[in-house]
Write a protein that holds these residues in place. Structure first.
Motif, PDB file in Angstrom:
ATOM      1  N   ALA A   1      -2.435  -1.259  -3.834  1.00 12.14           N
ATOM      2  CA  ALA A   1      -1.710  -2.538  -3.841  1.00 12.14           C
ATOM      3  C   ALA A   1      -2.265  -3.478  -4.904  1.00 12.14           C
ATOM      4  O   ALA A   1      -1.500  -4.136  -5.632  1.00 12.14           O
ATOM      5  CB  ALA A   1      -1.799  -3.178  -2.464  1.00 12.14           C
TER       6      ALA A   1
ATOM      7  N   GLY B   1       0.823  -1.218   0.000  1.00  9.19           N
ATOM      8  CA  GLY B   1       0.000   0.000   0.000  1.00  9.19           C
ATOM      9  C   GLY B   1       0.848   1.254   0.000  1.00  9.19           C
ATOM     10  O   GLY B   1       0.332   2.369   0.011  1.00  9.19           O
TER      11      GLY B   1
ATOM     12  N   GLN C   1      -5.093   2.317   0.353  1.00  8.78           N
ATOM     13  CA  GLN C   1      -3.892   1.473   0.280  1.00  8.78           C
ATOM     14  C   GLN C   1      -4.116   0.113  -0.395  1.00  8.78           C
ATOM     15  O   GLN C   1      -3.352  -0.257  -1.301  1.00  8.78           O
ATOM     16  CB  GLN C   1      -3.280   1.303   1.674  1.00  8.78           C
ATOM     17  CG  GLN C   1      -2.658   2.594   2.197  1.00  8.78           C
ATOM     18  CD  GLN C   1      -2.334   2.540   3.666  1.00  8.78           C
ATOM     19  OE1 GLN C   1      -1.544   1.721   4.095  1.00  8.78           O
ATOM     20  NE2 GLN C   1      -2.962   3.396   4.449  1.00  8.78           N
ATOM     21  N   PRO C   2      -5.167  -0.653  -0.020  1.00 10.62           N
ATOM     22  CA  PRO C   2      -5.379  -1.916  -0.739  1.00 10.62           C
ATOM     23  C   PRO C   2      -5.714  -1.695  -2.220  1.00 10.62           C
ATOM     24  O   PRO C   2      -5.391  -2.537  -3.063  1.00 10.62           O
ATOM     25  CB  PRO C   2      -6.578  -2.544  -0.014  1.00 10.62           C
ATOM     26  CG  PRO C   2      -6.621  -1.879   1.319  1.00 10.62           C
ATOM     27  CD  PRO C   2      -6.091  -0.505   1.110  1.00 10.62           C
TER      28      PRO C   2
ATOM     29  N   ALA D   1      -3.322  -4.183   2.998  1.00  7.51           N
ATOM     30  CA  ALA D   1      -2.848  -3.979   1.624  1.00  7.51           C
ATOM     31  C   ALA D   1      -1.903  -5.105   1.195  1.00  7.51           C
ATOM     32  O   ALA D   1      -1.760  -5.383   0.001  1.00  7.51           O
ATOM     33  CB  ALA D   1      -2.131  -2.630   1.512  1.00  7.51           C
TER      34      ALA D   1
END
Lengths: 597, 332
Positions: A548, A382, A544-545, A396
């Motif tokens: 990612a 992330g 963040q995820p 993430a």
């Protein structure tokens, strides 16, 4: 024995590896090399941002708060920002801006003895936004969220208010006794708006600059007149240090501590006890390191490569700061090149599964061991440091941690995309081997070599591509690359600027691979414009995820900042995340040792 | 005949300098969409409109707002007044001032190196030629091989570490106050000499061997000429043959070598200057290159090429004095 001067007295000798020292110290012009460091020692900003706590620590400014339209603070009973009320008031679209009140420390003086007032702050921000008087890309960038603008030298929108500059007319009452210490700003309705204003703009003395700066003699003119040149070279600041203009030159910079500096230690003692700092220019890192080992200097201002660590082992007089870094080194995919730069090989990079397979093949621990000699930490997918606990999202990192499993999974994915391999085991796209160039600098060849080995395990060939001196205009902005290395740093203080620049805006930004992702865009916009800090944290966690799972900027590692100092003359060196051992905290804690006295 | 040759050489040099000026102007502009971007890359959260404004102001300040041809004419006008422009450094110092600040310090190193190298090199070369095949000659050949293999930064680092840091015979790197506190006193001059010792030593070894090799080869070539045999047959003294006939006629390749050295006098030695913190032209050019300060790069390049052209012209003219056949050859 040595013919070279060794340190003596109370002076801290600092080695600095640069090509040259600057001769002008106008802080807004000082953008390269050691110049910003020196400018930061001579001048102060309103506040100092503390990355760890996310707070603004006092500097010229003593305290600040958001205020309502009448200038009343929007704070809770304990004095902290009342984000719920802030959103309630300013969530209303009829309000175009956020109002911020700053109270300055009373009795701050410039190094020439004059008193620093709110009018100096007004002047600094005002001139930064007035193109007819100054021309500073940096200053303009920092003040771009300030709603104070000029058109052809005429103030068309006022966004700074003091006792003498329309505070009362705007509805902000300032008591006569507070006229020198209170100032109001109107900024864009983004929580991060205040960060560059508070921490990046170094405040200038009005009494020094106003008499000499004019439309004919701008700050940053290519032909500054003698008076302006003199002021460039004889800086008057409010910072803790003053420049010794007699002794400083292209080979050394000497700074003396200001005895009357307004910030002090908690017990009222001077903030800094060292009387003099002497920066000595070195142009070759090996010579500088040897000078440190031999005791010619007390500390090196630059970070050093982990290759040098063995030199310092078992040396009782050397302090090695192996500070956790902030920059995350990433591998960036050119996933959406402009039409003219598309080719079948790059088309593969548009496939998210293909990118995921490459991300799976990256073994961060191995890279840290081999490339950084262990001086680094794995980075989150992330792209947020785990140290930023308020909004770091471990979710993430969803890829398996077992590297064998990762390689198996990567090969499984690639077998469905490009199952054919050549005699060397590399996968084929039609008749051609799947091969990409990774743009990097000569210093990054080691890293690319190790990536080469890791990608070999999934049948993908990568090669080093020299990025040259102008990579942005040559390769990155025109989409003329396959993959590139790029260091990124995200924190609360910069996500409002950096998330759009890295993942949203197309064109001449850090979104080199031209990612277009509607859902991510919406989340970034929502995060930027929320006035509720907790909601902002949640949105950063949500983003963040999303970052990612795109496998667009894939983390390789976070390298430590390694730096060195001697302990025989001064002690109290502090290890600060993302900084060398010569940092503000060290300067505030250093004291002479018995041997050094 | 000689005056015609001289005029022709001067005109040719002027033509080459004109070409250099033109290339010097256009080459830095190749591959750059907008010169203003070299100075101000896109920054922070500045909007595109603000960025365009700042670029426009920058273009006007540095004269980029007019067409390239107009810029070229403006550049020529500036040159005719001796104006090399202003650097992109903070405070916009004049390029000529930056160059003049560094040039004397580069000359200290380069002139010392050249004089020492020339004197000792020619002597060694003559000795090696005279003692051809004996240990003196073998030593020179071996030293040449070693020096070709040793990069100058390695020699410089070794000297700095051992003679400087370890033994303390000379300063390991330049004293940071040497330049700022320099005055025309013996004490100050001695301090410069002390600080220049290791940098000069790093460069002079290669210089000695280069001159010695050139001299040796030239002397051997001339020794085998018929007129030397004739001189010997006439019973002239060995010293007369050696210095009046052989050495004088061996000077042409040395003059060429010297001419090329003179042209390199002002360029500085980047690596040597870096290792010893020497405040010279080499590191000035490096700094200009690192910061994309191309008014400064252009100024330095122009000075270097101008000086090189001048040095080559002088070398050619000295040839005429030393060897009358040069004009004859030219006539043909």
């Amino acid at each position: 024995m040595s013919k070279t001067h060794r340190p003596d007295g109370d002076t801290l000798y600092v080695g600095s590896v640069q090509t040259a020292f600057p001769s002008a110290y106008m802080p807004w012009l000082s953008r390269e090399g050691i110049a910003p460091t020196i400018a930061g020692m001579l001048y102060d900003s309103l506040f100092i941002y503390d990355e760890d706590s996310g707070n603004y620590l006092p500097s010229i400014g003593k305290e600040w708060c958001y205020v309502d339209q009448d200038g009343q603070p929007i704070v809770t009973e304990d004095g902290s920002i009342d984000y719920a009320r802030l959103e309630q008031i300013y969530g209303d679209p009829k309000h175009q801006y956020l109002a911020v009140k700053v109270i300055l420390h009373d009795g701050i003086t410039w190094s020439d003895g004059e008193t620093l007032t709110a009018e100096d702050v007004y002047y600094s921000f005002d001139i930064a936004t007035n193109n007819t008087l100054s021309n500073h890309a940096g200053a303009l960038a920092w003040t771009s969220d300030l709603r104070h603008s000029y058109t052809n030298g005429v103030l068309t929108r006022q966004g700074i208010f003091t006792y003498d500059h329309g505070a009362l007319e705007q509805g902000y009452e300032i008591a006569e006794e507070d006229r020198d210490i209170v100032i109001y700003f109107h900024v864009n309705k983004v929580l991060g708006s205040v960060t560059p204003l508070f921490t990046s703009v170094l405040i200038l003395p009005e009494h020094i600059w106003k008499p000499v700066v004019s439309v004919e003699n701008q700050l940053n003119s290519t032909s500054p007149n003698e008076e302006i040149l003199y002021r460039y070279r004889h800086p008057v600041g409010s910072g803790p240090w003053v420049l010794d203009t007699e002794e400083s030159g292209s080979q050394q910079i000497i700074l003396h501590r200001r005895k009357d500096y307004h910030r002090t230690q908690a017990d009222g003692s001077p903030l800094i006890t060292i009387d003099t700092v002497k920066y000595v220019l070195y142009q070759e890192i090996n010579v500088a390191i040897y000078a440190l080992l031999k005791g010619h200097i007390d500390v090196l201002d630059n970070s050093v490569s982990s290759n040098y660590l063995r030199l310092f082992e078992n040396n009782p007089d050397i302090f090695v700061s192996n500070a956790p870094g902030q920059f995350i080194q990433t591998l960036v995919f050119n996933l959406n090149p402009v039409a003219s730069e598309r080719n079948p090989m790059r088309d593969l990079l548009q496939n998210r599964d293909f990118r995921k397979a490459m991300a799976l093949a990256i073994n961060q621990e191995e890279l840290i061991r081999n490339v950084l000699d262990g001086a680094g930490l794995p980075a989150s997918a992330g792209l947020m440091s785990a140290a930023l606990e308020d909004f770091y999202n471990p979710a993430a990192d969803s890829l398996p941690t077992d590297y064998d499993l990762r390689i198996t999974e990567a090969n499984r994915i690639l077998d469905s995309i490009a199952p054919q391999r050549d005699s060397d085991g590399y996968r084929l796209l039609g008749e051609r081997r799947i091969s990409f160039a990774i743009l990097g600098s000569p210093g990054e060849q080691d890293l690319i070599s190790f990536l080469q080995i890791q990608f070999q395990k999934i049948g993908i060939e990568v090669k080093y591509g020299a990025k040259g001196t102008q990579p942005e205009s040559t390769y990155l902005y025109p989409s003329r690359f396959d993959l590139t290395l790029h260091g990124v740093i995200f924190s609360l203080s910069n996500v409002d600027i950096m998330y759009p620049a890295h993942f949203q805006t197309l064109g001449r930004t850090s979104n080199y691979g031209r990612l277009v992702h509607e859902e991510l865009n919406e989340a970034i916009q929502e995060m930027r414009f929320t006035l509720d800090l907790n909601a902002k944290y949640d949105l950063i966690k949500k983003i963040q995820p999303m970052i990612a799972s795109e496998y667009y900027k894939v983390p390789l590692y976070t390298s430590n900042v390694i730096s060195v100092a001697r302990t025989d003359r001064f002690r109290g060196w502090q290890v600060v995340r993302g900084a060398t051992v010569l940092n503000g905290e060290s300067l505030e804690n250093l004291e002479k040792t018995k041997e050094g006295r | 005949m000689k005056s015609a040759y001289v005029i022709k050489r001067i005109l040719y040099s002027i033509f080459v300098f004109a070409v250099v000026i033109t290339l010097n102007f256009f080459i830095p502009r190749i591959g750059v969409d907008d010169p203003a971007e070299r100075y101000y890359p896109p920054q922070g959260n500045m909007s595109q409109i603000e960025y365009e404004i700042i670029k426009q102001v920058t273009r006007q300040q540095y004269g980029f707002h007019v067409s390239t041809w107009q810029q070229y004419l403006n550049y020529l006008k500036g040159l005719s007044r001796g104006d090399l422009g202003t650097s992109f450094r903070p405070g916009s110092p004049a390029v000529i001032d930056l160059i003049l600040e560094r040039l004397p310090w580069t000359l200290v190193l380069s002139v010392s190196t050249m004089l020492i190298g020339l004197t000792i090199g020619v002597l060694f070369g003559v000795v090696a030629a005279v003692k051809r095949g004996r240990w003196q000659d073998t030593m020179l050949l071996n030293a040449s091989t070693v020096m070709v293999a040793l990069p100058s930064f390695f020699v410089a680092l070794i000297l700095s570490f051992y003679l400087g840091f370890e033994l303390g015979v000379f300063p390991a790197y330049t004293d940071s106050t040497m330049v700022s506190s320099f005055t025309w006193t013996w004490e100050s001059i001695a301090r410069v000499a002390e600080n220049a010792a290791l940098p000069v030593m790093s460069m002079v070894v290669g210089s000695i061997i280069s001159y010695a090799q050139g001299t040796r080869n030239a002397v051997i070539a001339v020794t085998n000429e018929d007129f030397v045999l004739t001189a010997k047959a006439k019973g002239l003294k060995q010293g007369t043959i050696r210095y009046k006939h052989i050495l004088r006629n061996s000077m042409l390749p040395i003059v060429t070598s010297l001419g090329m050295s003179i042209s390199g006098l002002i360029g500085g030695q980047v690596v040597i200057e870096q290792v010893f913190n020497w405040n010279g032209m080499g590191t000035l050019f490096l700094a200009a290159n690192n910061s994309n300060d191309y008014p400064l790069m252009m100024g330095i390049m122009l000075l270097l090429s101008g000086f090189t052209i001048f040095a080559i012209l002088v070398t050619d003219l000295v040839y005429v004095l030393l060897d009358p056949r040069v004009t004859v050859g030219d006539k043909r």
